[in-house]
Design a protein around this motif. Structure first.
Motif, PDB file in Angstrom:
ATOM      1  N   ILE A 295      72.529  -8.412  81.438  1.00 31.43           N
ATOM      2  CA  ILE A 295      73.167  -7.106  81.622  1.00 31.43           C
ATOM      3  C   ILE A 295      74.382  -6.999  80.698  1.00 31.43           C
ATOM      4  CG2 ILE A 295      74.406  -5.624  83.252  1.00 31.43           C
ATOM      5  CD1 ILE A 295      72.725  -6.910  85.485  1.00 31.43           C
ATOM      6  N   ILE A 296      74.408  -5.949  79.897  1.00 28.66           N
ATOM      7  CA  ILE A 296      75.552  -5.717  79.015  1.00 28.66           C
ATOM      8  C   ILE A 296      76.522  -4.799  79.756  1.00 28.66           C
ATOM      9  CG2 ILE A 296      76.308  -4.949  76.742  1.00 28.66           C
ATOM     10  CD1 ILE A 296      73.441  -5.347  75.769  1.00 28.66           C
ATOM     11  N   GLY A 297      77.450  -5.445  80.458  1.00 26.87           N
ATOM     12  CA  GLY A 297      78.465  -4.713  81.186  1.00 26.87           C
ATOM     13  C   GLY A 297      79.828  -4.911  80.541  1.00 26.87           C
ATOM     14  N   THR A 298      80.865  -4.774  81.324  1.00 29.68           N
ATOM     15  CA  THR A 298      82.225  -4.849  80.794  1.00 29.68           C
ATOM     16  C   THR A 298      82.526  -6.212  80.165  1.00 29.68           C
ATOM     17  OG1 THR A 298      82.971  -3.269  82.472  1.00 29.68           O
ATOM     18  CG2 THR A 298      84.661  -4.573  81.355  1.00 29.68           C
ATOM     19  N   GLU A 299      82.165  -7.309  80.879  1.00 31.96           N
ATOM     20  CA  GLU A 299      82.503  -8.646  80.377  1.00 31.96           C
ATOM     21  C   GLU A 299      81.716  -8.993  79.118  1.00 31.96           C
ATOM     22  OE1 GLU A 299      82.074 -11.654  83.333  1.00 31.96           O
ATOM     23  OE2 GLU A 299      84.018 -11.207  84.248  1.00 31.96           O
ATOM     24  N   THR A 300      80.412  -8.722  79.123  1.00 34.20           N
ATOM     25  CA  THR A 300      79.595  -9.069  77.962  1.00 34.20           C
ATOM     26  C   THR A 300      79.974  -8.229  76.751  1.00 34.20           C
ATOM     27  OG1 THR A 300      77.759  -9.760  79.380  1.00 34.20           O
ATOM     28  CG2 THR A 300      77.230  -9.232  77.095  1.00 34.20           C
ATOM     29  N   ALA A 301      80.166  -6.925  76.957  1.00 32.53           N
ATOM     30  CA  ALA A 301      80.584  -6.066  75.846  1.00 32.53           C
ATOM     31  C   ALA A 301      81.955  -6.487  75.328  1.00 32.53           C
ATOM     32  CB  ALA A 301      80.606  -4.611  76.291  1.00 32.53           C
ATOM     33  N   GLY A 302      82.835  -6.909  76.246  1.00 27.95           N
ATOM     34  CA  GLY A 302      84.156  -7.370  75.834  1.00 27.95           C
ATOM     35  C   GLY A 302      84.075  -8.628  74.988  1.00 27.95           C
ATOM     36  N   ALA A 303      83.184  -9.562  75.361  1.00 31.01           N
ATOM     37  CA  ALA A 303      83.014 -10.785  74.573  1.00 31.01           C
ATOM     38  C   ALA A 303      82.456 -10.467  73.197  1.00 31.01           C
ATOM     39  CB  ALA A 303      82.102 -11.753  75.314  1.00 31.01           C
ATOM     40  N   MET A 304      81.565  -9.477  73.130  1.00 34.94           N
ATOM     41  CA  MET A 304      81.001  -9.084  71.839  1.00 34.94           C
ATOM     42  C   MET A 304      82.036  -8.394  70.956  1.00 34.94           C
ATOM     43  SD  MET A 304      77.204  -7.643  72.771  1.00 34.94           S
ATOM     44  CE  MET A 304      75.903  -8.733  73.388  1.00 34.94           C
ATOM     45  N   ALA A 305      83.088  -7.889  71.566  1.00 35.40           N
ATOM     46  CA  ALA A 305      84.121  -7.175  70.812  1.00 35.40           C
ATOM     47  C   ALA A 305      85.181  -8.112  70.239  1.00 35.40           C
ATOM     48  CB  ALA A 305      84.793  -6.131  71.706  1.00 35.40           C
ATOM     49  N   VAL A 306      85.174  -9.385  70.633  1.00 34.95           N
ATOM     50  CA  VAL A 306      86.164 -10.335  70.109  1.00 34.95           C
ATOM     51  C   VAL A 306      85.947 -10.508  68.611  1.00 34.95           C
ATOM     52  CG1 VAL A 306      86.995 -12.717  70.179  1.00 34.95           C
ATOM     53  CG2 VAL A 306      86.361 -11.548  72.303  1.00 34.95           C
ATOM     54  N   PRO A 307      86.944 -10.290  67.785  1.00 36.21           N
ATOM     55  CA  PRO A 307      86.761 -10.424  66.327  1.00 36.21           C
ATOM     56  C   PRO A 307      86.514 -11.868  65.920  1.00 36.21           C
ATOM     57  CG  PRO A 307      89.069 -10.037  66.851  1.00 36.21           C
ATOM     58  CD  PRO A 307      88.307  -9.853  68.129  1.00 36.21           C
ATOM     59  N   VAL A 308      85.814 -12.043  64.818  1.00 34.65           N
ATOM     60  CA  VAL A 308      85.447 -13.382  64.363  1.00 34.65           C
ATOM     61  C   VAL A 308      86.680 -14.224  64.066  1.00 34.65           C
ATOM     62  CG1 VAL A 308      85.276 -12.714  61.929  1.00 34.65           C
ATOM     63  CG2 VAL A 308      83.950 -14.652  62.769  1.00 34.65           C
ATOM     64  N   GLU A 309      87.778 -13.606  63.670  1.00 31.57           N
ATOM     65  CA  GLU A 309      89.004 -14.359  63.385  1.00 31.57           C
ATOM     66  C   GLU A 309      89.502 -15.103  64.625  1.00 31.57           C
ATOM     67  OE1 GLU A 309      88.345 -11.400  60.333  1.00 31.57           O
ATOM     68  OE2 GLU A 309      88.485 -11.226  62.517  1.00 31.57           O
ATOM     69  N   GLU A 310      89.332 -14.521  65.800  1.00 25.24           N
ATOM     70  CA  GLU A 310      89.752 -15.201  67.028  1.00 25.24           C
ATOM     71  C   GLU A 310      88.872 -16.403  67.315  1.00 25.24           C
ATOM     72  OE1 GLU A 310      90.505 -12.932  70.520  1.00 25.24           O
ATOM     73  OE2 GLU A 310      91.550 -11.325  69.449  1.00 25.24           O
ATOM     74  N   TRP A 311      87.587 -16.282  67.014  1.00 28.37           N
ATOM     75  CA  TRP A 311      86.697 -17.424  67.189  1.00 28.37           C
ATOM     76  C   TRP A 311      87.081 -18.548  66.236  1.00 28.37           C
ATOM     77  CZ3 TRP A 311      80.858 -16.084  68.156  1.00 28.37           C
ATOM     78  CH2 TRP A 311      80.745 -15.367  69.339  1.00 28.37           C
ATOM     79  N   ILE A 312      87.440 -18.183  65.014  1.00 28.95           N
ATOM     80  CA  ILE A 312      87.858 -19.197  64.031  1.00 28.95           C
ATOM     81  C   ILE A 312      89.092 -19.939  64.535  1.00 28.95           C
ATOM     82  CG2 ILE A 312      88.859 -19.469  61.722  1.00 28.95           C
ATOM     83  CD1 ILE A 312      86.967 -17.198  60.817  1.00 28.95           C
TER      84      ILE A 312
END
Length: 583
Positions: A295-312
């Motif tokens: 289910i693409i809800g608030t949490e999943t959509a929010g995780a998808m919105a994290v920019p790649v720079e933060e993952w780096i």
């Protein structure tokens, strides 16, 4: 009379030897025995002295590095070390490559060293500065690769793991590394060799390439997407997002088009939540510790919105954590990763078992530390810790004495004998100085469940069973008072005993079924590590976890700090009067 004359002759001869002129001559003889330092040598020594004085204000690790530098130049009789341009070129390259480990090349004076290589300094003062920056850059990089840039105890006073220190023959190794240009090999030998570090390093390179290609667009908020076949105009963006991170194999439907232009079959299909996309979303959710429901809800959509720079940045932070402890793990151990709410058992460098766990709440954090599992307690009784006693139990008992019976608690004195609760003046105690213990009987409803793993430590934190089994089904599992509750504790018991004949699953269950409290020592003490990794490898991909205790920002700030480099460069700045300038 003759004896008196002989006495004064002896005294006179002594006074003559001890005259200032004679002493001065002796000093000149001693100076002649020691080689005179050149102008460069004097400036090297003066600069190292200034660096030593500044080291104490930085960290113990910096003092170690400066000590290594002083002994290195003393062995060279204070001569310039970096005379080989090929060696300097190799140094520039290995410093540049430190970024591949999540480190910052500027910490090792990259720009100044590169400038000195391109335009070799001519004055003694600038030659000394360049040489010292090269040596400091290399020695500092070696130190950071071995044990990390940030001292973990500076961020967490509970840290009790030993950091990897220099080898006994480190001075000889460092001298060989510089004089024989063997530092690339030395850096490679100090880099953590665990598969986890190697794969996380590989993940850093992957996401930097993604960032260089433009990263990804955030998935905008919108209606909940949960059913296969559902139509949503964000679907092409979601599909492209999952392809970039490897959760979805490219299916040719990653197009960008407004919803009203979906005229062709392919275009219409691009807006459909397909079964393949549903599975890809579940894979993404699992890698991020989210509810794996597609289910693409608030949490999943929010995780998808994290920019790649933060993952780096998150990968860089966790590479640093691996440098802190990976060399001290050994081949057999238990590892709890607090942010992933998981535990694994490793024997002979192979993961033999994994399970879900419940960890401490953010206000009652499970500490990061190392202990040893010494024994297994079957049907354990729970003695309420002082913290819970003061904050929860005593205030509740003062309100209603029935709290004791509801939680199956017995009041006992220091001799272990039961005490009538009505005879206790509960109002007189706030927590400290309470002369009794509150003991909960063992059983399925007991706070510790049916099995406890005993690991003496100053935090009174343990791993144990729990009656609250349904909590393991949740993706977020920070619910305890600090101890770690294990989903499948009996399986861990079998592995710890490591005796399939005497201690198989049937024997473990039989011990529990007796209902008796028994403590059985393990044949060997097993190290257990309570660690904090918010990014870690999962096959060829990287899993990311929510920073449940908000520890990442402080570590990133320390990792990115330029304070040490600035202090070092300032201490090595030549005195302007000693710099020869051209007219």
């Amino acid at each position: 009379m003759r004896s008196i004359v002989r006495f004064w002759l002896v005294v006179f001869s002594f006074l003559h030897v001890a005259t200032p002129a004679a002493l001065h001559a002796a000093e000149n003889d001693n100076e002649a025995a020691a080689p005179r330092l050149t102008i460069v040598g004097e400036q090297l020594k003066e600069s190292l002295d200034r660096l030593q004085r500044s080291a104490g204000s930085i960290s113990p690790a910096r003092s170690v590095i400066v000590g290594q530098m002083q002994r290195f130049y003393d062995s060279l009789e204070y001569r310039i070390a970096w005379t080989n341009r090929k060696a300097i070129a190799r140094l520039i390259e290995v410093i540049r490559q430190s970024a591949d480990d999540g480190l910052d090349p500027s910490d090792y004076h990259l720009e100044e060293i590169r400038a000195a290589y391109d335009n070799p300094p001519t004055s003694p003062a600038l030659q000394v500065r360049a040489d010292l920056l090269m040596t400091d850059g290399l020695f500092t990089l070696l130190s950071h690769m071995r044990a990390g840039k940030v001292v973990p105890k500076s961020l967490d006073s509970n840290w009790n793991l030993p950091l990897s220190g220099p080898a006994k023959n480190s001075d000889d190794m460092l001298k060989s590394a510089v004089m024989d240009a063997k530092f690339p090999e030395m850096i490679a030998s100090l880099r953590p060799s665990t598969p986890e570090y190697r794969l996380l390093r590989k993940g850093l390179a992957k996401y930097r390439k993604v960032a260089a290609a433009g990263g990804w667009k955030p998935v905008p908020a919108g209606p909940r997407i949960g059913d296969v076949g559902q139509i949503d105009e964000r679907m092409p963006l979601i599909r492209k997002r999952l392809v970039v991170t490897g959760d979805l194999i490219e299916d040719g439907l990653t197009i960008s088009a407004p919803a009203n232009s979906a005229d062709s079959t392919a275009a219409r299909q691009a807006f459909v939540y397909t079964a393949e996309l549903f599975d890809a979303v579940k894979a993404f959710q699992e890698r991020h510790g989210l509810e794996v429901d597609g289910i693409i809800g608030t949490e999943t959509a929010g995780a998808m919105a994290v920019p790649v720079e933060e993952w780096i940045d998150q990968i860089r932070i966790n590479l640093e954590r691996y440098r802190w402890y990976s060399s001290s793990l050994g081949s057999t151990y238990v590892m709890v990763n607090i942010p992933s709410f998981s535990v694994e058992f490793v024997r002979d460098d192979s993961v033999r078992w994994k399970s879900r766990v419940i960890v401490g709440k953010p206000n009652l954090q499970t500490p990061v530390f190392k202990a040893e599992i010494q024994s297994v307690i079957f049907n354990p009784r729970w003695v309420i810790p002082s913290g819970i006693l003061a904050k929860e139990a005593l205030p509740a008992i003062k309100k209603n004495l029935d709290y004791l019976s509801r939680h199956q608690l017995t009041v006992v004195n220091n001799q272990g004998k039961p005490v009538d609760p009505s005879s206790v003046n509960w109002a007189a105690y706030q927590g400290r100085g309470f002369p009794y213990r509150l003991v909960q009987a063992s059983g399925d409803d007991g706070a510790l469940g049916r099995i406890k793993f005993n690991m003496p430590n100053r935090f009174t934190v343990y791993m144990h069973d729990t009656p609250t089994k349904p909590l393991f089904e949740r993706s977020y599992r920070a619910f305890s008072h600090g101890c770690v509750r294990v989903q499948n504790p009996n399986e861990l018991g079998v592995l710890l005993f490591n005796d399939p004949v005497k201690w198989d699953m049937n024997r473990i269950e039989a011990m529990i079924d007796t209902g008796k409290t028994r403590t059985i020592n393990l044949p060997e003490r097993i190290p257990v590590y309570f660690m904090y990794q918010t990014a870690f490898p999962d096959g060829d991909n990287i899993d990311f976890r929510y920073d449940v205790y908000d520890r990442d920002p402080d570590l990133q700030k320390a990792l990115d700090s330029t304070r040490e480099r600035v202090i070092v460069e300032e201490a090595l700045r030549p005195v302007m009067s000693s710099v020869v300038t051209k007219p």
